[in-house]
Design a protein around this motif. Structure first.
Motif, short mmCIF file in Angstrom:
data_model
loop_
_atom_site.label_atom_id
_atom_site.label_comp_id
_atom_site.label_asym_id
_atom_site.label_seq_id
_atom_site.Cartn_x
_atom_site.Cartn_y
_atom_site.Cartn_z
N GLY A 161 0.81 -1.22 0.00
CA GLY A 161 0.00 0.00 0.00
C GLY A 161 0.84 1.27 0.00
N LEU A 162 1.89 1.29 0.81
CA LEU A 162 2.70 2.52 0.93
C LEU A 162 3.50 2.78 -0.34
N THR A 163 4.08 1.71 -0.93
CA THR A 163 4.83 1.93 -2.17
C THR A 163 3.88 2.25 -3.31
N SER A 164 2.72 1.63 -3.28
CA SER A 164 1.74 1.87 -4.34
C SER A 164 1.34 3.36 -4.37
N ALA A 165 1.19 3.96 -3.20
CA ALA A 165 0.80 5.38 -3.15
C ALA A 165 1.86 6.25 -3.83
N ILE B 171 -9.32 0.59 -7.44
CA ILE B 171 -8.83 0.11 -6.13
C ILE B 171 -7.55 -0.70 -6.32
N ILE B 172 -6.58 -0.42 -5.45
CA ILE B 172 -5.46 -1.36 -5.28
C ILE B 172 -5.76 -2.06 -3.95
N PHE B 173 -5.92 -3.36 -4.02
CA PHE B 173 -6.33 -4.12 -2.85
C PHE B 173 -5.10 -4.83 -2.28
N ALA B 174 -4.67 -4.41 -1.09
CA ALA B 174 -3.39 -4.92 -0.56
C ALA B 174 -3.50 -5.13 0.94
N THR B 175 -4.38 -6.01 1.34
CA THR B 175 -4.63 -6.20 2.77
C THR B 175 -3.81 -7.35 3.37
N GLY B 176 -2.87 -7.90 2.60
CA GLY B 176 -1.99 -8.94 3.16
C GLY B 176 -2.71 -10.26 3.37
N ALA C 113 -2.25 -6.92 -5.05
CA ALA C 113 -0.80 -7.14 -5.00
C ALA C 113 -0.40 -7.60 -3.61
N GLY C 114 0.76 -8.24 -3.55
CA GLY C 114 1.34 -8.63 -2.25
C GLY C 114 0.87 -9.98 -1.77
N GLU C 115 0.92 -10.09 -0.45
CA GLU C 115 0.72 -11.39 0.19
C GLU C 115 -0.69 -11.94 0.06
N ILE C 116 -1.66 -11.09 -0.25
CA ILE C 116 -3.03 -11.59 -0.38
C ILE C 116 -3.16 -12.59 -1.53
N LEU C 117 -2.26 -12.49 -2.50
CA LEU C 117 -2.31 -13.40 -3.64
C LEU C 117 -1.58 -14.71 -3.31
N ASP C 118 -1.89 -15.73 -4.09
CA ASP C 118 -1.30 -17.05 -3.87
C ASP C 118 0.15 -17.08 -4.40
N VAL C 119 1.00 -16.28 -3.75
CA VAL C 119 2.44 -16.28 -4.06
C VAL C 119 3.16 -16.18 -2.72
N VAL C 120 3.99 -17.17 -2.41
CA VAL C 120 4.74 -17.09 -1.16
C VAL C 120 6.21 -17.33 -1.48
N TRP D 262 7.06 -5.44 -3.29
CA TRP D 262 7.49 -4.26 -4.07
C TRP D 262 7.21 -4.45 -5.57
N SER D 263 7.52 -5.65 -6.11
CA SER D 263 7.37 -5.88 -7.55
C SER D 263 5.90 -5.86 -7.96
N SER D 264 5.07 -6.56 -7.19
CA SER D 264 3.65 -6.62 -7.57
C SER D 264 2.99 -5.27 -7.37
N SER D 265 3.42 -4.53 -6.35
CA SER D 265 2.86 -3.19 -6.12
C SER D 265 3.15 -2.29 -7.32
N TYR D 266 4.38 -2.36 -7.80
CA TYR D 266 4.79 -1.49 -8.92
C TYR D 266 3.93 -1.76 -10.16
#
Ligand SMILES: Cc1cc2nc3c(=O)[nH]c(=O)nc-3n(C[C@H](O)[C@H](O)[C@H](O)COP(=O)(O)OP(=O)(O)OC[C@H]3O[C@@H](n4cnc5c(N)ncnc54)[C@H](O)[C@@H]3O)c2cc1C
Length: 411
Positions: A14-18, A159-164, A377-384, A396-400
């Protein structure tokens, strides 16, 4: 009239996305960050034991797991490790590379990363609405209505949805975002705690509680070898912890019947260990098992090895050790077997394995195929990712990419 981008979740994404959104739009859209906690970026402060291991110079898509093993590749190419280092350099954060390619702020303070992001957001006059716990989202006439648990409402065009994910809920992300996306038609893979301690039968570790041993941890699923990691293993009353355990803990979500084997003397072969033990029988033939492992293994570990080899009393004389017992001991020292029963839960985990299905998102833009105008973007998606700065690099990459594509569609 300027369009509005709402960023849901004021964490790493969220912070980098802003900041990216401001840069891509050149200030021509309204941006607002909605965060449920009283402050943004709480988790960032806890990362890397308070030092924030914010990327890893060896990061490739092979460090990431999910239903689509290759999903992260494109995003890592669009915003690479070097881009991360440059991005933070431009915010005043110099980096240092420590063991295994782990990158930290030169100050070795996680607060440097959070402060750099917050200062820039302040400087760009991007509003942050804290204690705004999003409970629902509705889309009508191309506009999103975002409603908080206190029934406050925000309208947004995108919306950028990034709630982890679900890990370390005291730091903010508790899975409420996953529930919201599911209510909007998305689906989720199985969620499991990852980068976390592992539970084993207590009787095999209890007497070792508190001991740290540098060894090799090998993980098997039934008889199939999966992966091994070398480093400091810590015993607890419920199981094992430490960097190799965290690293291999992601296997728990992917394989059944996990079995760990600890090699307590990785610089020697089993035959060499046997010869060392045989030699000690000669050298120490004047004493008993209480002292036999002295100078070789941690005392409590030595006692367990002796007991597990069938020696019931430590008063057993060294001179009575048979070759069979010594072989047994050498085998146990090289292959101490622990069945993995479970992980130590989401509250102790650094990340979530699993998440919202990536197949439901455009694999070049991260826009939802189900809810147009919503990007994830981020941890909410199925990528660990592995342990070592990889999960933040994914953030950072998905946010960008998500922000770039989202903002381009708004201007
Ligand atoms: C103890 C710990 C140490 C770690 N160390 C490292 C490390 O050194 N290196 C590394 O690469 N990774 C590390 N990680 C993992 C890394 O921090 C995460 O993968 C990363 O922060 C995920 O970023 P995100 O923005 O997707 O989610 P988060 O950073 O979790 O941010 C999500 C934000 O959304 C907010 N939110 C949640 N639900 C709502 C809602 N309904 N409404 C409004 N806001 C909401 C949350 O409060 C939170 O602020 C660590 C994690 C933990 C817990």
């Amino acid at each position: 009239m300027k369009k509005t981008l709402a960023i849901i979740g004021g964490g790493a994404v969220g912070l980098t996305s802003a900041i990216h959104a401001y840069n891509f739009s050149k200030g021509n859209i309204n941006i607002i960050i909605l965060e449920k906690m009283d402050r943004v970026g709480k988790k960032i402060l806890a990362t890397g034991n308070g030092r924030c291991n914010f990327t890893n110079i060896y990061a490739t898509y092979e460090n990431f797991y999910g239903e689509d093993k290759f999903f992260s590749k494109y995003f890592l190419e669009q915003f690479s490790v070097q881009d991360t280092i440059d991005f933070f350099y431009n915010l005043g954060v110099l980096h240092t590379v420590l063991e295994n390619g782990k990158v930290y702020p030169y100050s070795e303070q996680a607060s440097s990363i959070l402060d750099a992001l917050r200062n820039k957001i302040d400087n760009l006059n991007i509003p942050i609405k804290t204690e705004f716990d999003v409970k629902s989202i509705n889309k009508k006439n191309d506009k999103f209505k975002i409603v908080s648990t206190k029934n406050e409402t925000i309208l947004a065009n995108k919306i950028i949805f990034a709630t982890g994910g679900m890990a370390s809920q005291n730091l903010g992300s508790n899975g409420s975002g996953i529930k919201i996306l599911k209510s909007l038609g998305h689906s989720c893979t199985k969620l499991t705690p990852a980068l976390v301690q592992l539970k084993t039968p207590p009787e095999k570790v209890k007497s070792l509680k508190g001991i740290k041993i540098t060894g090799n941890l090998k993980m098997y699923s039934n008889d199939t070898f999966l992966k091994e990691e070398y480093g400091e293993i810590l015993f607890t009353d419920y199981g094992i912890s430490g960097p190799p355990v965290f690293q291999l803990s992601t296997l728990f979500s992917r394989y059944k019947n996990l079995i760990a084997y600890i090699d307590f003397m990785p610089s020697f072969t089993e035959e060499e260990v046997f010869n060392i033990l045989k030699d000690r029988k000669k050298l120490l033939n004047y004493t008993n098992m209480e002292n036999y492992f002295n100078g070789l293994l941690n005392k409590r570990l030595g006692n367990i090895i002796a007991k597990s080899s069938g020696i019931e009393k430590l008063s057993f004389l060294v001179e009575n050790l048979t070759d069979n017992i010594l072989k047994n001991m050498a085998n146990l020292i090289k292959n101490y077997k622990l069945e993995i029963l479970d992980t130590n839960g989401f509250n102790n985990a650094q990340v979530t394995s699993g998440g919202i299905k990536t197949s439901e998102f455009n694999n070049k833009t991260l826009e939802s195929k189900i809810i147009k105008g919503l990007y994830c973007a981020g941890e909410i998606l199925d990528v660990v990712g592995d342990c070592g700065g990889f999960n933040l690099q994914w953030a950072w990459s998905s946010s960008y990419v998500a922000t770039k594509c989202c903002v381009k569609s708004m201007i």
